[in-house]
Motif scaffolding. Structure first.
Motif, PDB file in Angstrom:
ATOM      1  N   ASN A  17      34.008 -38.612  39.051  1.00  0.00           N
ATOM      2  CA  ASN A  17      33.060 -39.701  39.285  1.00  0.00           C
ATOM      3  C   ASN A  17      31.757 -39.203  39.918  1.00  0.00           C
ATOM      4  OD1 ASN A  17      34.259 -39.078  41.744  1.00  0.00           O
ATOM      5  ND2 ASN A  17      34.285 -41.198  42.463  1.00  0.00           N
ATOM      6  N   TRP A  18      31.403 -37.938  39.670  1.00  0.00           N
ATOM      7  CA  TRP A  18      30.224 -37.325  40.294  1.00  0.00           C
ATOM      8  C   TRP A  18      28.944 -38.102  40.015  1.00  0.00           C
ATOM      9  CZ3 TRP A  18      28.478 -34.818  44.094  1.00  0.00           C
ATOM     10  CH2 TRP A  18      27.185 -34.286  44.063  1.00  0.00           C
ATOM     11  N   GLN A  19      28.759 -38.568  38.785  1.00  0.00           N
ATOM     12  CA  GLN A  19      27.524 -39.289  38.457  1.00  0.00           C
ATOM     13  C   GLN A  19      27.377 -40.552  39.306  1.00  0.00           C
ATOM     14  OE1 GLN A  19      25.014 -38.144  36.701  1.00  0.00           O
ATOM     15  NE2 GLN A  19      26.203 -36.296  36.339  1.00  0.00           N
ATOM     16  N   ARG A  20      28.474 -41.230  39.577  1.00  0.00           N
ATOM     17  CA  ARG A  20      28.430 -42.425  40.427  1.00  0.00           C
ATOM     18  C   ARG A  20      28.131 -42.050  41.876  1.00  0.00           C
ATOM     19  NH1 ARG A  20      33.117 -45.645  38.442  1.00  0.00           N
ATOM     20  NH2 ARG A  20      34.095 -43.813  39.280  1.00  0.00           N
ATOM     21  N   ILE A  21      28.754 -40.989  42.367  1.00  0.00           N
ATOM     22  CA  ILE A  21      28.502 -40.513  43.726  1.00  0.00           C
ATOM     23  C   ILE A  21      27.038 -40.115  43.858  1.00  0.00           C
ATOM     24  CG2 ILE A  21      28.992 -38.675  45.382  1.00  0.00           C
ATOM     25  CD1 ILE A  21      31.873 -38.613  44.211  1.00  0.00           C
ATOM     26  N   ARG A  22      26.534 -39.351  42.898  1.00  0.00           N
ATOM     27  CA  ARG A  22      25.148 -38.892  42.910  1.00  0.00           C
ATOM     28  C   ARG A  22      24.178 -40.076  42.961  1.00  0.00           C
ATOM     29  NH1 ARG A  22      21.089 -38.185  39.326  1.00  0.00           N
ATOM     30  NH2 ARG A  22      19.718 -36.394  39.669  1.00  0.00           N
ATOM     31  N   ALA A  23      24.424 -41.067  42.126  1.00  0.00           N
ATOM     32  CA  ALA A  23      23.551 -42.248  42.104  1.00  0.00           C
ATOM     33  C   ALA A  23      23.561 -42.965  43.452  1.00  0.00           C
ATOM     34  CB  ALA A  23      23.987 -43.200  40.988  1.00  0.00           C
ATOM     35  N   ARG A  24      24.741 -43.052  44.080  1.00  0.00           N
ATOM     36  CA  ARG A  24      24.846 -43.713  45.393  1.00  0.00           C
ATOM     37  C   ARG A  24      24.038 -42.959  46.450  1.00  0.00           C
ATOM     38  NH1 ARG A  24      30.308 -44.399  44.995  1.00  0.00           N
ATOM     39  NH2 ARG A  24      30.734 -42.762  46.485  1.00  0.00           N
ATOM     40  N   ILE A  25      24.123 -41.624  46.433  1.00  0.00           N
ATOM     41  CA  ILE A  25      23.410 -40.812  47.425  1.00  0.00           C
ATOM     42  C   ILE A  25      21.903 -40.925  47.215  1.00  0.00           C
ATOM     43  CG2 ILE A  25      23.021 -38.467  48.291  1.00  0.00           C
ATOM     44  CD1 ILE A  25      25.767 -39.782  49.049  1.00  0.00           C
ATOM     45  N   LEU A  26      21.446 -40.865  45.971  1.00  0.00           N
ATOM     46  CA  LEU A  26      20.013 -40.966  45.710  1.00  0.00           C
ATOM     47  C   LEU A  26      19.479 -42.358  46.036  1.00  0.00           C
ATOM     48  CD1 LEU A  26      19.666 -38.839  42.446  1.00  0.00           C
ATOM     49  CD2 LEU A  26      19.195 -38.166  44.819  1.00  0.00           C
ATOM     50  N   THR A  27      20.307 -43.378  45.911  1.00  0.00           N
ATOM     51  CA  THR A  27      19.909 -44.725  46.317  1.00  0.00           C
ATOM     52  C   THR A  27      19.844 -44.817  47.839  1.00  0.00           C
ATOM     53  OG1 THR A  27      20.887 -45.699  44.334  1.00  0.00           O
ATOM     54  CG2 THR A  27      20.543 -47.171  46.213  1.00  0.00           C
ATOM     55  N   ARG A  28      20.814 -44.205  48.506  1.00  0.00           N
ATOM     56  CA  ARG A  28      20.847 -44.205  49.973  1.00  0.00           C
ATOM     57  C   ARG A  28      19.696 -43.389  50.561  1.00  0.00           C
ATOM     58  NH1 ARG A  28      25.243 -40.569  52.704  1.00  0.00           N
ATOM     59  NH2 ARG A  28      23.613 -39.072  52.235  1.00  0.00           N
ATOM     60  N   ASP A  29      19.375 -42.264  49.924  1.00  0.00           N
ATOM     61  CA  ASP A  29      18.338 -41.350  50.419  1.00  0.00           C
ATOM     62  C   ASP A  29      17.193 -41.279  49.401  1.00  0.00           C
ATOM     63  OD1 ASP A  29      20.164 -40.783  52.443  1.00  0.00           O
ATOM     64  OD2 ASP A  29      20.825 -38.902  51.542  1.00  0.00           O
ATOM     65  N   PRO A  30      16.352 -42.304  49.307  1.00  0.00           N
ATOM     66  CA  PRO A  30      15.281 -42.272  48.311  1.00  0.00           C
ATOM     67  C   PRO A  30      14.203 -41.228  48.622  1.00  0.00           C
ATOM     68  CG  PRO A  30      15.048 -44.204  49.691  1.00  0.00           C
ATOM     69  CD  PRO A  30      16.346 -43.543  50.074  1.00  0.00           C
ATOM     70  N   SER A  54      31.953 -36.088  50.100  1.00  0.00           N
ATOM     71  CA  SER A  54      31.921 -37.342  50.856  1.00  0.00           C
ATOM     72  C   SER A  54      30.478 -37.742  51.125  1.00  0.00           C
ATOM     73  CB  SER A  54      32.653 -37.171  52.193  1.00  0.00           C
ATOM     74  OG  SER A  54      31.906 -36.300  53.033  1.00  0.00           O
ATOM     75  N   GLU A  55      30.280 -38.996  51.494  1.00  0.00           N
ATOM     76  CA  GLU A  55      28.938 -39.509  51.809  1.00  0.00           C
ATOM     77  C   GLU A  55      28.273 -38.676  52.907  1.00  0.00           C
ATOM     78  OE1 GLU A  55      27.412 -42.742  50.839  1.00  0.00           O
ATOM     79  OE2 GLU A  55      28.904 -43.038  49.268  1.00  0.00           O
ATOM     80  N   THR A  56      29.047 -38.194  53.874  1.00  0.00           N
ATOM     81  CA  THR A  56      28.464 -37.427  54.975  1.00  0.00           C
ATOM     82  C   THR A  56      28.213 -35.968  54.609  1.00  0.00           C
ATOM     83  OG1 THR A  56      30.652 -36.971  55.877  1.00  0.00           O
ATOM     84  CG2 THR A  56      29.495 -38.901  56.746  1.00  0.00           C
ATOM     85  N   GLY A  57      28.781 -35.504  53.506  1.00  0.00           N
ATOM     86  CA  GLY A  57      28.607 -34.121  53.086  1.00  0.00           C
ATOM     87  C   GLY A  57      27.485 -33.932  52.072  1.00  0.00           C
ATOM     88  N   LEU A  58      26.831 -35.026  51.699  1.00  0.00           N
ATOM     89  CA  LEU A  58      25.791 -34.976  50.678  1.00  0.00           C
ATOM     90  C   LEU A  58      24.498 -35.580  51.192  1.00  0.00           C
ATOM     91  CD1 LEU A  58      28.021 -36.285  47.748  1.00  0.00           C
ATOM     92  CD2 LEU A  58      27.296 -33.918  48.103  1.00  0.00           C
ATOM     93  N   GLN A  59      23.388 -35.128  50.599  1.00  0.00           N
ATOM     94  CA  GLN A  59      22.081 -35.679  50.966  1.00  0.00           C
ATOM     95  C   GLN A  59      21.164 -35.657  49.747  1.00  0.00           C
ATOM     96  OE1 GLN A  59      20.316 -33.139  53.946  1.00  0.00           O
ATOM     97  NE2 GLN A  59      20.540 -31.298  52.703  1.00  0.00           N
TER      98      GLN A  59
END
Length: 97
Positions: A17-30, A54-59
């Motif tokens: 589900n990497w594409q979904r995780i990636r989209a969430r992180i880029l939305t969180r960190d515009p 995890s959310e805390t391991g990505l930016q």
């Protein structure tokens, strides 16, 4: 994929589900979490090779900051595991034996 992925197994280590995780992180960190100026384009693992998805391991980071961080991490890895030298030890002259 870019040239940097040619010898990498990173894509196989990403979760399905990497594409979904990636989209969430880029939305969180515009805005890039490193420079705080440019828009985020990449979902970056904060700790290299930790595979912490995890959310805390990505930016979210911009292209220039991602390139600079990746280059620094690659250089550090090469310094930690240098290639063996290609020089032979000097041979004694045959008449000196």
């Amino acid at each position: 994929m870019s040239g940097g992925w040619q010898n990498s197994n990173r894509a196989r280590r990403l979760p399905p589900n990497w594409q979904r995780i990636r989209a969430r992180i880029l939305t969180r960190d515009p805005i890039c979490k490193i420079c705080g100026v440019r828009p985020s384009q990449f979902c970056d693992h904060i700790v290299a090779k930790a595979d912490d998805h995890s959310e805390t391991g990505l930016q979210g980071v911009c292209g220039p900051c991602h390139d600079q961080k990746s280059s620094a991490e690659g250089n550090a890895a090469q310094r930690a595991n240098p290639r063996p030298g290609r020089t032979r030890p000097p041979e004694q002259h045959p008449g000196m034996k």
